[in-house]
Design an enzyme around this catalytic site. Sequence first.
Site, PDB file in Angstrom:
ATOM      1  N   GLY A  34      -4.366  17.808  34.337  1.00 52.84           N
ATOM      2  CA  GLY A  34      -4.466  17.335  32.956  1.00 52.84           C
ATOM      3  C   GLY A  34      -3.559  16.127  32.748  1.00 52.84           C
ATOM      4  N   HIS A  35      -2.307  16.274  33.152  1.00 48.50           N
ATOM      5  CA  HIS A  35      -1.365  15.149  33.056  1.00 48.50           C
ATOM      6  C   HIS A  35      -1.872  13.949  33.866  1.00 48.50           C
ATOM      7  CE1 HIS A  35       1.576  18.670  32.660  1.00 48.50           C
ATOM      8  NE2 HIS A  35       1.766  18.021  31.527  1.00 48.50           N
ATOM      9  N   GLN A 146      -6.274  16.099  24.391  1.00 46.49           N
ATOM     10  CA  GLN A 146      -6.955  16.846  23.323  1.00 46.49           C
ATOM     11  C   GLN A 146      -6.591  18.333  23.380  1.00 46.49           C
ATOM     12  OE1 GLN A 146      -8.579  15.857  20.746  1.00 46.49           O
ATOM     13  NE2 GLN A 146      -9.355  17.850  20.053  1.00 46.49           N
TER      14      GLN A 146
HETATM   15  P1  AMP Z   1       3.065  18.703  28.224  1.00 46.58           P
HETATM   16  O1  AMP Z   1       3.716  18.353  29.526  1.00 46.58           O
HETATM   17  O2  AMP Z   1       2.476  20.078  28.214  1.00 46.58           O
HETATM   18  O3  AMP Z   1       3.905  18.381  27.028  1.00 46.58           O
HETATM   19  O4  AMP Z   1       1.792  17.757  28.122  1.00 46.58           O
HETATM   20  C1  AMP Z   1       1.934  16.349  28.209  1.00 46.58           C
HETATM   21  C2  AMP Z   1       0.634  15.706  27.814  1.00 46.58           C
HETATM   22  O5  AMP Z   1      -0.413  16.155  28.660  1.00 46.58           O
HETATM   23  C3  AMP Z   1       0.218  16.052  26.376  1.00 46.58           C
HETATM   24  O6  AMP Z   1      -0.363  14.907  25.768  1.00 46.58           O
HETATM   25  C4  AMP Z   1      -0.819  17.124  26.599  1.00 46.58           C
HETATM   26  O7  AMP Z   1      -1.759  17.217  25.557  1.00 46.58           O
HETATM   27  C5  AMP Z   1      -1.462  16.648  27.867  1.00 46.58           C
HETATM   28  N1  AMP Z   1      -2.135  17.768  28.528  1.00 46.58           N
HETATM   29  C6  AMP Z   1      -1.601  18.982  28.818  1.00 46.58           C
HETATM   30  N2  AMP Z   1      -2.545  19.782  29.379  1.00 46.58           N
HETATM   31  C7  AMP Z   1      -3.690  19.057  29.424  1.00 46.58           C
HETATM   32  C8  AMP Z   1      -5.013  19.331  29.886  1.00 46.58           C
HETATM   33  N3  AMP Z   1      -5.357  20.513  30.412  1.00 46.58           N
HETATM   34  N4  AMP Z   1      -5.940  18.351  29.778  1.00 46.58           N
HETATM   35  C9  AMP Z   1      -5.596  17.145  29.238  1.00 46.58           C
HETATM   36  N5  AMP Z   1      -4.380  16.835  28.799  1.00 46.58           N
HETATM   37  C10 AMP Z   1      -3.433  17.775  28.881  1.00 46.58           C
END
Ligand code: AMP
Length: 288
Positions: A34-35, A146
């Site tokens: 995702g990241h 999203q």
């Molecule tokens: P986090 O490290 O969880 O704070 O996420 C960092 C960024 O990655 C944020 O903009 C999240 O929305 C995005 N993100 C986390 N998981 C996913 C995913 N499965 N698909 C797309 N973007 C993601």
Amino acid sequence: MMHVTTTIAEFRAARAALTGSLGLVPTMGFLHEGHLSLVRRARAENAFVAATIFVNPTQFGPSEDLARYPRDLPRDLALLQREGVDLVFAPTVAEMYPPGFSVSIDVGPVATPLEGAARPGHFRGVATVVCKLFNITAPQRAYFGQKDAQQTLVIRRMTTDLNLPVEIVICPTIREPDGLAMSSRNVYLQPEERRAATVLVRALREAQARFAAGERRGDMLRAAMHAVLNAEPLARPEYVSVADLTDLHELDQVTSGALASLAVRIGTTRLIDNCILDDDHHSQEVAR
Ligand code: AMP
């Protein structure tokens, strides 16, 4: 070569040497596909890409998982290097919040329901750290997932209202083959819980299928999601929502473009997911 920085001064010096657009990907690390999808989009749309890795304590509540939040900086740096990231900012908590720090950003109504209600102070922490990261990194564009739908609304509101010169780009949710939305927190799940965790996407697919079949009553769509969740013994639903995508008010009559979202506890792990309802039976949002 990727330049890894831990201080604001060091990042700013490296950033000042870049001419051309900078795309920013803010993360809390323990990176997954995702990241990396955000990084790839930023790579495609900008001359340079910066990623930040910072587990921001102010967005965690006192009883939340800050202490056990997964971390693996060496692995994260290897992944970012492979994606062609130019600059990394991985500060300490003391660098971001020195003694005397006291300002915070209250985004208002869009930060109030759903995650805001379940996690008091969460979006205050998010908005404040993202504003700081924008000021430190000075990107032309910033990339968000999203997966955290309400967070995208909070960031857009803050960016607009504070006139931050950053274009916000929202990227689709990346899922495991069985539909589970990728999340750093998925690592908490025991094998049996990991199987049960597909209940979130199953509930969203049920709502999407009913909506595509003509159901327009919000309470019926929420009840359909609850029924899927209730059939999973390991799942404890926290909220189930079908809301307006702009202001997040719960909808009585649902129209295409509404946000279906939910938060569910599986064991000690709190998971969230969402999809945008549409009329198309072959919706890409939670595609099988
Ligand atoms: P986090 O490290 O969880 O704070 O996420 C960092 C960024 O990655 C944020 O903009 C999240 O929305 C995005 N993100 C986390 N998981 C996913 C995913 N499965 N698909 C797309 N973007 C993601």
